[in-house]
Motif scaffolding. Structure first.
Motif, short mmCIF file in Angstrom:
data_model
loop_
_atom_site.label_atom_id
_atom_site.label_comp_id
_atom_site.label_asym_id
_atom_site.label_seq_id
_atom_site.Cartn_x
_atom_site.Cartn_y
_atom_site.Cartn_z
N ILE A 18 46.98 33.69 46.47
CA ILE A 18 47.44 32.75 47.50
C ILE A 18 47.00 33.28 48.87
O ILE A 18 47.32 34.41 49.24
N HIS A 19 46.29 32.47 49.62
CA HIS A 19 45.77 32.87 50.92
C HIS A 19 46.90 33.12 51.91
O HIS A 19 47.98 32.54 51.80
N GLU A 20 46.62 34.01 52.90
CA GLU A 20 47.66 34.35 53.88
C GLU A 20 48.15 33.15 54.67
O GLU A 20 49.32 33.11 55.09
N VAL A 21 47.30 32.14 54.87
CA VAL A 21 47.75 30.95 55.59
C VAL A 21 48.78 30.18 54.77
O VAL A 21 49.77 29.67 55.31
N ILE A 64 46.13 28.95 40.16
CA ILE A 64 45.41 28.94 38.87
C ILE A 64 43.91 28.90 39.08
O ILE A 64 43.16 29.67 38.47
N ILE A 65 43.44 28.00 39.96
CA ILE A 65 41.99 27.91 40.15
C ILE A 65 41.45 29.16 40.87
O ILE A 65 40.30 29.56 40.65
N THR A 66 42.27 29.79 41.71
CA THR A 66 41.85 31.02 42.37
C THR A 66 41.69 32.15 41.36
O THR A 66 40.73 32.92 41.41
N LEU A 67 42.65 32.26 40.44
CA LEU A 67 42.56 33.28 39.40
C LEU A 67 41.37 33.03 38.49
O LEU A 67 40.68 33.96 38.05
N PHE A 68 41.10 31.75 38.21
CA PHE A 68 39.93 31.40 37.41
C PHE A 68 38.65 31.78 38.14
O PHE A 68 37.70 32.32 37.56
N GLY A 69 38.62 31.52 39.45
CA GLY A 69 37.47 31.90 40.25
C GLY A 69 37.28 33.40 40.32
O GLY A 69 36.15 33.90 40.29
N GLU A 70 38.38 34.14 40.39
CA GLU A 70 38.31 35.60 40.41
C GLU A 70 37.71 36.12 39.10
O GLU A 70 36.91 37.05 39.09
N PHE A 71 38.10 35.50 37.99
CA PHE A 71 37.57 35.91 36.68
C PHE A 71 36.06 35.69 36.63
O PHE A 71 35.30 36.57 36.19
N ILE A 72 35.60 34.53 37.10
CA ILE A 72 34.17 34.23 37.08
C ILE A 72 33.40 35.19 37.99
O ILE A 72 32.34 35.71 37.62
#
Length: 520
Positions: free
Chosen positions: A115-118, A489-497
């Motif tokens: 989750i971004h700081e903003v 969820i999409i951020t974690l998916f992006g981190e995995f990729i």
């Protein structure tokens, strides 16, 4: 028939094709009325306001941002280092077969950094109200988790044979860790901590744009009132600070600091951390920022399962997610592909110097402000959001590429001496040997860009970020929960990729410094 596979060098340039759909949509949505205003903004860079009241206000805002960033940075280091140590597989193995504990802690740390700081700032504003702690906590939560990830990765990638040997001869695990791992990890971690100070300063500036004080608030107010001369006064102050910080950190990285005495190094680092915390608190107090005033917690009615279910059907979730992912891909394409192509087209010394200043300028202006500037002559769209985010990250990727091609001067000169053109010598002598390193950096940067789409969405009126802002404004907590969960969820998916892409380029390169350098 064997398929043709593009070379890594070509892959570094191909993403620039993202400019094609972005340019097409920008031309279709542009209106000439705002171009005059935009030109005034550019020309104001040469005539910043020197009115005493403007300089005083900008200097006060800059001090608030720096003090907030210092406090957040030191708290992040303290918390992130502890979390990194207890989430390291090597550390748990030293105390026994407890690898499951490191895996469990790492999984827990996924969410804070996703989750971004903003977004943290917008959420905490609803709970804590407008208090200085909102900016501090919003930076500490994700940055501590990011630091913990790097600390744990660093401890796990160091050769631990010495650690095992020391434990086998009867040393305590804690003593063995300090004597065996610490001297090897401190130089690299110290460099990374310095890099995080730059990030924290930028993060504090961005939070100010969303009303949490500091130089960001000054920039936002002057832009809204179209006082571009006053805006550039603040921007030039911020530019000088960022350049001085960057030069200082580069000097520290190249000073070959030694950490021979592990215990003494720990004591010195702890002293520096707590001294910086004390200085930051005193500094904020002198700036009339009271962190010790009573905080009244606002009650939030947590949504019921049926309300969350209804929010899932009410929100255009699929479109919001697709818009967010499309912004990420287009932004990453422009940010990754532009620097190498720009250097190929201007490989001489003068061209590189000009590009260096352009990259500094792109890094200087926060992405939310870039969005607002582009909205002067266009309507909110995916292209505006992508271009704004791409421009800002272009400056970062340009700097990274410049730092990594320096070591290839010998190859470049050898090719040039054979009669090759500047462009060919630069392409084959500098870019080609560095392309895999650059792509590994790009994998991590794409992950960062995905997180930053939240900021662009809030400011630019598109994607999950914009919907989150709208839902918070109407206090619809069921929608807030759904949007936050979707973004996580999409951020974690992006981190995995990005991790997979990064690991691939590590496996295919012979550069020993790649694994550590890309962690920063």
């Amino acid at each position: 028939m064997k398929l043709a596979i593009p070379t890594p060098t070509l892959i570094t340039i191909l993403p620039i094709l993202a400019f094609l759909p972005v340019s097409k949509e920008l031309i279709e949505n542009a209106h000439l009325g705002g171009l005059t205003t935009f030109s005034k903004f550019v020309l104001a860079a040469f005539t910043p306001s020197i009115a005493p009241i403007v300089i005083k206000s900008s200097l006060h805002g800059l001090q608030v941002t720096v003090a907030t960033a210092l406090l957040s940075w030191t708290l992040s280091i303290l918390l992130g280092t502890v979390l990194g140590i207890i989430s390291s597989n090597t550390v748990w193995k030293a105390f026994g077969n407890f690898s499951w504990a490191s895996i469990f802690i790492r999984r827990l740390l996924f969410v804070p950094r996703a989750i971004h700081e903003v977004i943290w700032g917008l959420l905490l504003l609803q709970i804590l109200g407008l208090t200085p702690w909102v900016a501090v906590i919003s930076l500490v939560i994700p940055y501590s988790s990011l630091m913990a990830r790097v600390v744990a990765d660093q401890l796990d990638t160091i050769d631990n044979r010495e650690l095992v040997a020391v434990i086998q001869v009867g040393a305590k695990p804690s003593s063995a860790l300090i004597t065996s791992l610490l001297p090897k990890s401190l130089p690299i971690l110290s460099s990374y901590y310095g890099y995080r100070l730059e990030c924290t300063l930028r993060g504090a500036t961005i939070l100010g744009i969303f009303g949490l004080g500091g130089i960001g608030t000054e920039l936002q107010l002057t832009l809204q009132s179209l006082q571009f001369n006053e805006m550039w006064t603040a921007l030039w102050m911020l530019a000088v600070l960022m350049i001085l910080l960057e030069r200082s950190l580069n000097w520290l990285r190249n000073s070959n600091l030694t950490f021979a005495n592990s215990l003494g190094s720990i004591q010195n680092i702890i002293f520096i951390i707590f001294s910086t915390i004390g200085i930051s608190l005193i500094w904020l107090h002198l700036l009339d920022i009271n962190l010790f005033e009573k905080i009244n917690l606002n009650t939030i009615t947590w949504p019921q399962p049926i309300e969350i279910k209804n929010a899932l059907f009410e929100l255009p979730l699929r479109k919001l997610i697709l818009d967010t992912l499309l912004i990420t891909l287009l932004s990453a394409g422009m940010a990754i592909g532009t620097p190498p192509l720009a250097l190929i087209l201007s490989p001489n010394h003068l061209g590189r110097e000009i590009l260096d200043y352009i990259w500094v300028f792109f890094r200087l202006i926060p992405a939310p402000l870039v969005v607002l500037l582009f909205l002067l002559f266009s309507t909110p769209s995916i292209s505006i959001a992508s271009l704004s985010l791409g421009v800002n990250n272009m400056g970062v990727m340009g700097r990274l590429l410049k730092e990594n091609i320096k070591k290839n001067d010998d190859v470049f000169n050898a090719i040039k001496s054979c009669g090759a053109s500047d462009q060919a010598a630069w392409l084959y002598g500098k870019l080609a040997p560095t392309s895999k390193i650059y792509l590994a950096f790009a994998a991590y940067r794409t992950d960062v860009i995905l997180r930053e789409t939240a900021v662009i969405g809030v400011a630019g009126g598109i994607g999950l970020g914009w919907q989150l802002k709208e839902s918070l404004s109407s206090f619809d907590w069921s929608q807030v929960a759904v949007i936050t969960a979707s973004f996580t969820i999409i951020t974690l998916f992006g981190e995995f990729i990005s991790d997979q892409a990064h690991a691939y380029w590590i496996r295919t390169t012979t550069d020993d410094s790649l694994q550590i350098s890309t962690q920063a």
